[in-house]
Every structure is written in structure tokens, then in C-alpha cells.
Design a protein around this motif. Structure first.
Motif, PDB file in Angstrom:
ATOM      1  N   ALA B  13       0.832  -1.209   0.000  1.00 44.60           N
ATOM      2  CA  ALA B  13       0.000   0.000   0.000  1.00 44.60           C
ATOM      3  C   ALA B  13       0.863   1.254   0.000  1.00 44.60           C
ATOM      4  N   LEU B  14       1.982   1.210   0.709  1.00 43.74           N
ATOM      5  CA  LEU B  14       2.829   2.412   0.739  1.00 43.74           C
ATOM      6  C   LEU B  14       3.766   2.460  -0.468  1.00 43.74           C
ATOM      7  N   ARG B  15       4.180   1.282  -0.959  1.00 40.17           N
ATOM      8  CA  ARG B  15       5.075   1.216  -2.119  1.00 40.17           C
ATOM      9  C   ARG B  15       6.170   2.278  -2.069  1.00 40.17           C
ATOM     10  N   PRO B  16       6.990   2.224  -1.032  1.00 40.90           N
ATOM     11  CA  PRO B  16       8.010   3.276  -0.946  1.00 40.90           C
ATOM     12  C   PRO B  16       8.980   3.227  -2.128  1.00 40.90           C
ATOM     13  N   GLU B  17       9.194   4.347  -2.735  1.00 39.38           N
ATOM     14  CA  GLU B  17      10.063   4.487  -3.907  1.00 39.38           C
ATOM     15  C   GLU B  17      10.963   5.703  -3.696  1.00 39.38           C
ATOM     16  N   PRO B  18      12.117   5.730  -4.359  1.00 37.81           N
ATOM     17  CA  PRO B  18      12.958   6.925  -4.262  1.00 37.81           C
ATOM     18  C   PRO B  18      12.177   8.157  -4.711  1.00 37.81           C
ATOM     19  N   LEU B  19      12.460   9.284  -4.074  1.00 37.23           N
ATOM     20  CA  LEU B  19      11.624  10.469  -4.286  1.00 37.23           C
ATOM     21  C   LEU B  19      12.206  11.448  -5.286  1.00 37.23           C
ATOM     22  N   GLY B  20      13.515  11.537  -5.349  1.00 40.84           N
ATOM     23  CA  GLY B  20      14.101  12.524  -6.250  1.00 40.84           C
ATOM     24  C   GLY B  20      15.580  12.255  -6.421  1.00 40.84           C
ATOM     25  N   LYS B  21      16.220  13.113  -7.188  1.00 35.89           N
ATOM     26  CA  LYS B  21      17.645  12.955  -7.468  1.00 35.89           C
ATOM     27  C   LYS B  21      18.370  14.246  -7.146  1.00 35.89           C
ATOM     28  N   GLU B  22      19.620  14.125  -6.816  1.00 36.83           N
ATOM     29  CA  GLU B  22      20.457  15.310  -6.669  1.00 36.83           C
ATOM     30  C   GLU B  22      21.874  14.906  -7.039  1.00 36.83           C
ATOM     31  N   ARG B  23      22.675  15.912  -7.349  1.00 30.81           N
ATOM     32  CA  ARG B  23      24.042  15.676  -7.763  1.00 30.81           C
ATOM     33  C   ARG B  23      24.953  15.902  -6.562  1.00 30.81           C
ATOM     34  N   VAL B  24      25.820  14.933  -6.271  1.00 26.28           N
ATOM     35  CA  VAL B  24      26.785  15.139  -5.178  1.00 26.28           C
ATOM     36  C   VAL B  24      28.193  14.891  -5.698  1.00 26.28           C
ATOM     37  N   ARG B  25      29.144  15.591  -5.120  1.00 26.35           N
ATOM     38  CA  ARG B  25      30.552  15.376  -5.454  1.00 26.35           C
ATOM     39  C   ARG B  25      30.996  14.044  -4.853  1.00 26.35           C
ATOM     40  N   LEU B  26      32.015  13.433  -5.440  1.00 23.51           N
ATOM     41  CA  LEU B  26      32.469  12.137  -4.934  1.00 23.51           C
ATOM     42  C   LEU B  26      32.859  12.208  -3.456  1.00 23.51           C
TER      43      LEU B  26
END
Lengths: 420, 420
Positions: B13-26
Motif C-alpha cells: 500500500a505504501l510502495r516506498p520508492e525513491p523520491l528525487g535525485k540530486e548531484r553530489v561530489r564524490l
């Protein structure tokens, strides 16, 4: 020098110890290590607390109470949770009370609501309670002055909760050791540099800084040092000035290692270990300058990562106040015969897969240690001590995983894991 | 609702999924999860590379070479590491080359230095090499266009090294889900508040925010909500506005839970789970409002932490792009008989010690779940499924440790651990 001796040198000659203390708020305390014993400043809960919803009573009033012969008490008030109990319970009286609420004066026990019946201001008690029953004493949980958590304790969610129970907003933790990292090698580019034929992007800066962070350190990358004596000396000097530990990778080929030895000597560094009888890791140099350790690791990525784990990680972890870092050890069946290099303690990287009966199978990685695919495939290593002729295909081996790795505090339980 | 059903509800019912993306340095990528496949932008190493110190040759020139009948080649130059090879190797010629250096045009193999003798500009080759021997081909490690790491990969030191080998300075990772945390309970003080009789310092804000951070979330504490409908509604509304997940602890006593249900209904939240047949955890409420999950957990510290682990942690972890969180599972001997509550799945907290033969012994903790000492002693739990009459003293039990806990990426191996 044999591996075992090199490891003993690290413990005994370097004697890594926590370096300093700082105060952090509980919000930032996860994974940090307590730098001082935490003493309870007061009793917990700090007042006599009801453990049930029901009625606060004088236990003696309830003796002999039963379903057939209930005792009748007069309801004289109520204590709700979080309130100061202002009412008093006299003989033949009772006070309505909620779980967690403060026991009113005069009462010494709580009758649970299920054992009662109420008619207006009359409460019929149908079961007896003994003094103290369903009551948590003032200091039952923690006594003022008691050491609740000791210095050297790794702060987990549970333990941060305990600090919060004591009303603490912040605690003293050990500082994170600063780790200066640089690479050597004329062929190395930094990410962001334009790709030039004959050159490759540096890998070790990234693996070593990430692994240092994991072990509780605060790493920073200084750059790629040119193969020149004065430059190497300057990198080492700046590393020693700005950090607590210096890690260089790549100065292991014959000429480069000589330059590194010269640079170390120019700085007055004392070389403790020059070469270790292990594979990978043979050209490792460990030195000490002004009380700070310097590690020169081989340049091939898997070799650099393994020697970092063996020699550097425990030093950083102990400087951070930890007992060390732990990794799972699993049993597996060796998929292919392994013939180690003689006269050295061999670490054989393996890839793990699930075999037919669900058993783990360890497949040795024969790729060149310089290959990034070797770095990608390696899930763990098998140790082959000096003097072992070979490990036959199908033998049971113990594999130390490279990941996960977790910090271990002084009093932590470490199940089935390898601790560095 | 049975525990198993509640857990299925969370997944389905909740089906948790990733919400968004962001760019990070290594430098900041450790522990983050790749949000996109990483494709090699070029071949690695990108040029033909010597795997040995020695001489770049035409292999055909060396055929038949031996100690007794060495082949003589003319030395026409040198390639050092990091240089563009500008010299050309013609028939009967060779070029001095360092490990990792670029193979010069004309050459197709490297004779290791140990297999040669040098006299001025004449090099005697005493062992034959076949074409390609001791040479790493341009794309031997990675081919341009190849997927090197897949979306959903947890970034460990090794894998950050691989990203660095591709010349990447930064990568796309999944954002961390924001987790709004508040406590309820008229008796609760926040750290920093003055101690008042009848009140105790809140623990759950600290354990829950730390555990949420561990699972890859970005938690923030909103405060202690008063037991009033409008206040509860306002806390929930603000949590839903500012976060992706809302976690409330303590609204589990009969009256408080009713208020919470009213507040949820006033917000138009759909209650998915209201009560779970497990102990602790019976009064857990799980609701959904505007696609965001709300968890109302019991207030006793060990109960709050356990229900967080069971119900909330996997949701946060999946929103962070992880497969889940893992904890070690160990075998132990039960030190005391355990009689579970009937009609529920029981979680029995235990303290672990080493027994006489080095075997682990699990000692059930019978302290009240409200005690902070119970929180401090609990190292793991034993599960007692519904329908089990009792576990006899001395029985072998499997203990899931509360700590360590580590994040698991989609392709990670999880040895002997419990994954939530």
C-alpha cells in the motif's frame, strides 16, 4: 618484515590514542564516541511512578480484597500524567492515576483499573496489591551519580536515547582525526582534469578518503604529488602540519620509493616499517614524524585499499576513540585452486556467489590489481598464511568481506566478524 | 492485524520508492545510492599499457629467444609513465618502458626486465613473449559505453573509486527522504528544559531521529505535541508539508490514540493499519495522507525503537533508494524460559553474554519497556511467532542484533543478516 610483526609495530610503536575532545549536540552524535563517563545528574524517573492505569491506594487497605468481597475506597482525586500530584491518599481513600503519572503522597501501590469497579465516588477494589506493586520507585531506573555510559562508548540510536533521558543536550566526544591524503604517480589525473593519452584518472584519492571517513576520520585530499624530492617533502610537510595522519599512495615503484624514503629522511621521519611480507602490500612504508604516523601505500587500487584497511584504518579508528572497525567473515567454498606467492602472507580477493545448495562460493579474482574491474568484483578476501603451499579447489575458506564495515566501540559485541 | 499482514501492507500500500535525485561530489558520495546507471565515457585504460617494467618489443622478434640463444634488439628510446609514447618500435628494435606506461607504436608486447640484459644500446632478450603479453589493451578494463555501475548501487569506498576512474567529479544520487518526528505525552520534557516533578525527559525524539538518519533519511524533530486535537492536527499537517514521512511516538494510550485518530481523520488521512498483533507494537497506527505515510508508534522507548525498525525504517530506506537495512543474526542459548503473550507475535529483547564454551547466551530482559536501563541492556531480540506456547530455557534461538545496522543496496550481498 612479516605481516604479524608490522601489525604489532602499529599497535606498539604508533600507540594510536584519541587526540582530543569536542562537544556535540545529540542530533549530531550518531556514530561518535563518548570522551567521558556520563553520570546521571538525577534519579530516573525522579518520582514514584504508576506502571498501570488504575487507582493509587494504601496497599494495606486492599489486603483480602476479592471479587466476592471487594474493598470499598473513597475516590478523592485524580493524577494525570505529567502533573505534580497535589492530592493526598488517606486511609480508606484512593486516587485515579494514569500510567506514568506521579504517585500521590500517602499511596504506596496502584490497583490496575481491571481489578476495580467504580460507582460515582466509590471505587470497589476486587484484588489486593502489595506495597510497591505497579509502582516504579524514584531511582528504580537510574540512581543519581551512577555512571550510565562509559568513555569509549560508540553512540548508537539507543545510547543517544539514554543521553536524552538524562536531559543532556550535548556530550563530550572524541574529535575525529584529520587525515591528509595524497597520490603520487606521473600518470595520474584528478577527476575534472582533461583526459590525456598515457594518463589515467586517480582512483586511490577516492577510495582512501572514503575509507578514512568510514573509520571515523576527517580526510582531505591534497592532490597528486609530482615525482620530485622537494615536492614530495613539501606534500609530507604540509600533511603533517594540517593533519594527524598522512597517507600517500603510489610511491611504491623502485625509483619513487627511493625518493619517498629521501623525503621522509629530509623531514626527520623515523621509518618503522619498510616493506611487509604480504601480497599485496609488499612496498608499504610506515614512518613516524613528530609523533604523527605517515603511511606510504602501494598504488594499485585494490592493493592501496587493502593496505589501508590493514595498516591505516585501525590507527584512524583508535584515534577516533573506537576499538576498531569490523567486517563480516563468512564461510565459502573456493571455486578455483589458489597458489599463493611463496614467502609472503597472501590476501586473495574473491567474488562471492550463491552455489547450488545455497552455499557461498568464493571465486578468486585473477585480474591485475590495477584493473578497476578487479576493484569492482572484489567482495572480500581469503587469507593464505606464509608457508601454505596452495589451497585446493573446493576447500572451505573464510572470507572477510570488504563491505559492510562498521565502527566498534570499546564495549561492543562483535559477532562473527573480523576486527581491525 | 497480524504482523505479517501489516508488513505486507507497508510494501504494497505504501510502495516506498525513491523520491528525487540530486548531484553530489564524490567527496560526499559515501553511503549514497546511485540514481542512474553510470556509463563509461571512454575506454579504460584508454591506451595500450605495459603491465611490467621492461622493454616494448615486436613479439615476433623474440620467438625462440632463450638464455643460451638470446635475441639482440636495438634500444631506440624510452617511455615513462604518464608520457605520450612518441618513439616507434621497428623490427629488431625495442623501447624501455615502465609499468603503466603507454606502449609505443609498432610494439605489441613487453619483455620484463628480468628476462633481459643490457649493454649500452643493445638489449639481449632471453625469453620469448607472445603478442599482447604483459600488455593491457585499450579497453581491457572498461569499454566506452559499458554500464559500470547500475542505478540503485550503494556507494562504498570501492565504488567511489570506480567513479573516480571514469573521471567523474560528481554523480546523481537519490535524495534523502525528509522525516518529521514528533513526540506526544504531557509528561515529556525536551533536553534543555528544566526538570519538573512528575515529568521525564523525552527519549524517543533522539532514538527515532538517529535511527532515521542511519536508514538514509534526513530527520528533524518538531517538538512535543500537546494532547489536544487541534495541536495534533497542526503537528501532523506541518509534518506532511515539510517532510516525506511523519513519525509520531507516544499517542498509544487509549485516550491519546483516539485523539490521534480524530486528528488523522480531520486531515483526510486514510488509516491503513490500526493495531498490530505483535508485542511490543500493538497500538501502532499507519496512515497515508496525500501519498505520504504517517506512523504513530507506541511511547515506551524500546517499543518505539522496535516498531520504528519494523515499520518505518524499511520505508525510509527504500525512499532513499536502498533495498533495506541489515542487522546481524546470531545463534545463542536462551538463559531463561520465555512465556510469550498469547495471540501475538512477540519480540523478546535480550542481553548477550559469552557463555562457558564461548557460546553466546541470550538473557531475556524482563524490565519494564519504559525503563532506560532496558533500552541500554537490549542488544538484540528473539522472535516468538504467534501460537508458540513457550521457549524453554537452554533452547537455541536466533537473535537479531539492534546494532550494527548497515544500508543494503540493490545488488549487495547480505551474509547472515536480517534485512528489513
Amino acid at each position: 618484515m612479516p605481516l604479524r610483526e608490522a601489525l604489532r609495530f602499529i599497535r606498539e610503536a604508533l600507540r594510536p590514542e584519541p587526540l582530543g575532545k569536542e562537544r556535540v549536540r545529540l542530533e549530531e552524535a550518531l556514530g561518535r564516541v563518548l570522551a567521558e563517563d556520563v553520570v546521571a545528574p538525577f534519579d530516573v524517573p525522579g518520582f514514584r511512578r504508576a506502571l498501570m492505569d488504575g487507582y493509587a491506594v494504601r496497599a494495606a487497605d486492599t489486603f483480602g480484597a476479592s471479587l466476592e468481597a471487594p474493598v470499598e475506597l473513597k475516590l478523592v482525586g485524580e493524577v494525570r500524567i505529567g502533573e505534580i500530584a497535589s492530592v493526598r491518599v488517606g486511609p480508606g481513600e484512593c486516587v485515579e492515576i494514569a500510567t506514568g503519572a506521579m504517585l500521590p503522597e500517602g499511596a504506596d501501590a496502584v490497583v490496575r483499573v481491571e481489578g476495580t469497579a467504580r460507582e460515582g465516588e466509590r471505587v470497589l477494589v476486587m484484588e489486593p496489591v502489595s506495597p510497591g506493586q505497579n509502582v516504579m520507585e524514584t531511582d528504580a531506573d537510574v540512581r543519581a551519580g551512577e555512571v550510565v555510559l562509559k568513555a569509549g562508548t560508540l553512540l548508537t540510536p539507543q545510547r543517544i536515547g539514554i543521553l536524552s533521558a538524562l536531559g543532556l543536550e550535548a556530550v563530550e566526544v572524541f574529535t575525529r582525526p584529520r587525515v591528509a591524503v595524497f597520490s603520487t604517480g606521473e600518470e595520474l589525473l584528478r577527476p575534472g582534469d582533461a583526459l590525456v593519452p598515457g594518463k589515467i584518472y586517480d582512483i586511490n584519492w577516492a577510495t582512501v578518503t572514503a575509507a578514512a571517513r568510514l573509520a571515523g576520520g576527517e580526510p582531505f585530499f591534497m592532490g597528486v604529488a609530482p615525482d620530485e624530492l622537494e615536492e614530495l617533502r613539501a606534500f609530507l610537510a604540509r600533511g603533517l602540519e594540517e593533519a594527524d595522519v598522512v597517507v600517500a599512495t603510489g610511491a611504491s615503484s623502485v625509483g619513487a620509493a627511493d625518493l619517498m624514503r629521501e623525503a621522509l629522511s629530509a623531514l626527520g621521519a623515523r621509518v618503522l616499517v619498510d616493506g611487509v611480507r604480504c601480497k599485496p602490500g609488499k612496498p608499504t612504508i610506515i614512518a613516524l614524524a613528530g609523533g604523527k604516523p605517515i603511511f606510504c601505500l602501494p598504488g594499485k587500487p585494490t592493493s592501496a585499499l587493502l593496505t589501508f584497511m590493514l595498516f591505516v584504518e585501525p590507527v584512524i579508528a583508535r584515534m577516533a576513540g573506537l576499538a576498531g572497525m569490523a567486517r563480516p567473515v563468512v564461510e565459502a567454498i573456493l571455486a578455483k585452486r589458489v597458489v599463493p606467492d611463496t614467502g609472503r602472507h597472501n590476501f586473495v580477493f574473491v567474488q562471492l556467489t550463491k552455489g547450488p545448495e545455497g552455499k557461498l562460493v568464493a571465486k578468486p579474482i585473477f585480474k591485475d590489481a590495477a584493473a578497476i574491474t578487479a576493484l569492482g568484483l572484489a567482495q572480500g578476501y581469503v587469507e593464505v598464511p606464509e608457508g601454505t603451499e596452495f589451497l585446493p579447489e573446493g576447500s572451505r575458506v573464510r572470507v572477510t568481506l570488504l563491505w559492510p564495515a562498521w565502527p566498534v566501540g570499546r564495549s561492543d559485541l562483535v559477532p562473527e566478524a573480523h576486527v581491525n
